[in-house]
Every structure is written in C-alpha cells, then in structure tokens.
Design a protein around this motif. Sequence first.
Motif, PDB file in Angstrom:
ATOM      1  N   VAL A   1       0.842  -1.209   0.000  1.00  0.00           N
ATOM      2  CA  VAL A   1       0.000   0.000   0.000  1.00  0.00           C
ATOM      3  C   VAL A   1       0.871   1.250   0.000  1.00  0.00           C
ATOM      4  O   VAL A   1       0.529   2.263  -0.622  1.00  0.00           O
ATOM      5  CB  VAL A   1      -0.979  -0.017   1.198  1.00  0.00           C
ATOM      6  CG1 VAL A   1      -1.672   1.338   1.346  1.00  0.00           C
ATOM      7  CG2 VAL A   1      -2.010  -1.119   1.023  1.00  0.00           C
ATOM      8  N   ARG A   2       2.026   1.175   0.641  1.00  0.00           N
ATOM      9  CA  ARG A   2       2.933   2.330   0.655  1.00  0.00           C
ATOM     10  C   ARG A   2       3.395   2.681  -0.753  1.00  0.00           C
ATOM     11  O   ARG A   2       3.602   3.852  -1.075  1.00  0.00           O
ATOM     12  CB  ARG A   2       4.137   2.017   1.561  1.00  0.00           C
ATOM     13  CG  ARG A   2       4.990   3.235   1.881  1.00  0.00           C
ATOM     14  CD  ARG A   2       6.128   2.875   2.832  1.00  0.00           C
ATOM     15  NE  ARG A   2       5.621   2.527   4.163  1.00  0.00           N
ATOM     16  CZ  ARG A   2       5.682   1.308   4.689  1.00  0.00           C
ATOM     17  NH1 ARG A   2       6.229   0.309   4.008  1.00  0.00           N
ATOM     18  NH2 ARG A   2       5.214   1.079   5.901  1.00  0.00           N
ATOM     19  N   THR A   3       3.534   1.689  -1.624  1.00  0.00           N
ATOM     20  CA  THR A   3       3.993   1.957  -2.999  1.00  0.00           C
ATOM     21  C   THR A   3       2.932   2.669  -3.834  1.00  0.00           C
ATOM     22  O   THR A   3       3.247   3.234  -4.884  1.00  0.00           O
ATOM     23  CB  THR A   3       4.378   0.647  -3.725  1.00  0.00           C
ATOM     24  OG1 THR A   3       3.202  -0.129  -4.002  1.00  0.00           O
ATOM     25  CG2 THR A   3       5.356  -0.172  -2.911  1.00  0.00           C
ATOM     26  N   LEU A   4       1.668   2.646  -3.389  1.00  0.00           N
ATOM     27  CA  LEU A   4       0.588   3.254  -4.162  1.00  0.00           C
ATOM     28  C   LEU A   4       0.569   4.770  -4.039  1.00  0.00           C
ATOM     29  O   LEU A   4      -0.068   5.452  -4.844  1.00  0.00           O
ATOM     30  CB  LEU A   4      -0.771   2.685  -3.714  1.00  0.00           C
ATOM     31  CG  LEU A   4      -0.942   1.168  -3.851  1.00  0.00           C
ATOM     32  CD1 LEU A   4      -2.303   0.743  -3.322  1.00  0.00           C
ATOM     33  CD2 LEU A   4      -0.777   0.733  -5.305  1.00  0.00           C
ATOM     34  N   ARG A   5       1.230   5.302  -3.009  1.00  0.00           N
ATOM     35  CA  ARG A   5       1.300   6.759  -2.782  1.00  0.00           C
ATOM     36  C   ARG A   5      -0.100   7.390  -2.789  1.00  0.00           C
ATOM     37  O   ARG A   5      -0.368   8.361  -3.513  1.00  0.00           O
ATOM     38  CB  ARG A   5       2.197   7.424  -3.837  1.00  0.00           C
ATOM     39  CG  ARG A   5       3.612   6.871  -3.871  1.00  0.00           C
ATOM     40  CD  ARG A   5       4.478   7.590  -4.897  1.00  0.00           C
ATOM     41  NE  ARG A   5       5.780   6.980  -5.017  1.00  0.00           N
ATOM     42  CZ  ARG A   5       6.818   7.240  -4.224  1.00  0.00           C
ATOM     43  NH1 ARG A   5       6.676   8.099  -3.226  1.00  0.00           N
ATOM     44  NH2 ARG A   5       7.986   6.628  -4.412  1.00  0.00           N
TER      45      ARG A   5
END
Length: 389
Positions: free
Chosen positions: A357-361
């Motif tokens: 989820v962190r990579t989705l920004r």
Amino acid sequence: MTQISNIQDIFTQRYDAFFLDVRAAQANLQNPDKPILSGVDLEQSLTSRSLLRVEKQAIREKDLNQKHNINYLNENLAKINIKVEERLTEELKDIENVYRKVVGIEDTIPQLLDLLNVKAATTSRIETLAMELPWFYQDLLKLVNQPKYRRTDSNGKIIHVDSLRAALNRFGIENLNPVVLSLAFRRWLPQITDPYPQIKNRIWDEALATSIVSRKLASLHKIDENFAFSLGMLSLLGTIVVVRLYFRLFDVIQREALIEAQNEQQHELHAALSRLVPAGDFLNQLLDKFALPMSAELISKMDMKRVFIANAMNEVVSNETEISPLALLLKQARGYSRYRLLKQYGLVNMQEAKDYVRTLRLPNGALTLLKTTDIRTLNLQFIANTPNN
C-alpha cells in the motif's frame, strides 16, 4: 520492509494466481516452495501418486514415460498458444469487430452515460433512450426489487416496482451512472472459461472494486465521481476482450490441429492434443500484454462527449511520468482494489499489505476513507426526492 520492486512482483504473481483459481492460489501460498503445476502437470502428478503402490522398477519406468508425456504435451500446448497469440493479435486490430461482436457494446450505452452527465438530464429523457436497450428494462427491475433497494408503504407492505419510469425514479438520476454501467458490464462478461470457471467472477470483482475505490478517491483528487467510477469499471474492458478471445481461439485452433492429426493418422499427436486445456499462465501473459491497451482503444471508440476519461486511460497505458489526476487516481484504485481482493481471500499478510500500500502513494486521508469502504456493493445513496420528469 520489502523492496518496492519485490513487493510489486509478489502482488502481481499472487493476483495472477488468484485470478485463475482462488483455492489454488491459497494452496500455493501455503506451500511456497512447491512448484506450480499446469493442468497437464497436475494430471500427471496425480497419476504418479497413484503408482506408489507398484514395484519400484515399474515406478521408475512409469516416471520416465510420464516425463516424456508431460514434455510432449507441453510442447504441443506451446505450439497451440503461439498460434492463439498470432490470431488474437490480428483480431485485436479490428476494433469495430471487437467493439460490436466480441464485447457487444451497443451505441446506446455511451449515449446514456453522456446523458447522465448532463445537468439538465431528466428521467423522461433517460427513459426514452434506455428503451432502446431490449435487456435494460428486465435487468433494472430485477435490481430495483432486490431486498436492499425495496421500499415499504405505511402499512409495511413491500412496494413492488414494475415500470421502467418507477425504477429510474427509485434510483434517482444521481445513482444511474453506476447502475447503468454496472448492468451493461455484467452483460459483457465472458461466460465460458473452462477449466477456470471463476474468471468471470474475478473480472467482475475487480471491475466493481476498482470503480468503487475510484469514486471514493475522486473527492480527494477533486475529480468528478462519475468520471472516476466509469474509468474504473471500463478499464477492465480489455480484460474481457482478451479472455473471450483466448478461450474461443484456443478451442478453434485445437480443433483444427485435431483434424489435421487425424487426417495424417498421427495417433500419438491426436491423443496428446485431445488432452490439452487452456493454459492459465499463458492467459495471464496475454492479459499483461494486451488488456490495458485494448481498454484504452475501446473507451476511445465509445467516443463519449461528456465523460472525459479516454485521455486518462491512454496515459495509464503509456505509463507516462507526468500524468493527470484522473490517470493517477486509476493507477491507485487498481492497485488498492487488487490488494483488498487478495486480503479478502487471505492471500496477503499484514507486513506485505503495509509494504504494498505504501507503494501506491495514496493521497492523505485515503486509507482512513477506504478501509471502511465495502468494495463488493455499489453503496448507492438514496435521498428523498420527487420524480424528475
């Protein structure tokens, strides 16, 4: 913390397996070191286990034969798939045929979506256009009379909706964009995808989840909710096309190969071809290559005048660095929706979820908004109003 590229690869692999078969994906997760078997390999492995009761020498001989058979079957499966991709590539060039025949998009659908985004739209104008769709009346009545949408009178008696005008008024113009698009999309879904019968459900799950998440994110991106919902759902059009064509072409080319083998009296080849089934891993490769570009072409073909989503879809396909807010929204919605679907079936752990989820920004406030969002239902909001004629 998992590296960004690694966690994205993990989710892609996990989702590909989930798309084909939920139980198989769950089994693979429980046994990560066990090689994933194709349909051909799986059949052979079951046979192998049943031979454990026979003499060791016989087992060794059988194993050698099985390895030869598996290789022979897989070689012919690869040849079939090469021909399938060649013909699929050719068919995708005929956008008119894909639009009209493969998916079956009627001109009235983009016209309705355009009308629903006109401020001066009225129920009577919508009804007139909707009547051009022979299936719409029955599908809408079936939906509006579901328990969650029913109303009761002062005596507690259920009010049964039995006319198109009443159904349109019940939902209200503010809800009709997602209703119309959802009903149309369900009709476009592929029906025959054996030996992977769950595929049509997975396409629908992803389309619904992506459109719902897109609509939720719209307020944070300051984007029209109808545009966001429409783009989210229509971004799966290419998936429908590739799935429909793959299973149809596989059947056609396999049948042609069987006839040729029979005519040339190649009995071993004929027996092998008879046992081949569509390959899920190859289908996923085709989807990765063709699905999003085809979605972009079909959305452009719809030529909507008031639903401005075609450019954003093209931006997502081209993977540009600088993209519009709507294109960014779609990328975030697709990623988050896939994460939620994997989570729903226990296919992702807490640390993987955090890393991915962190990579989705996602924009500030998005996770708080989305974590309580039901991605399995339209979540229509009804307001008290008088019919808009």
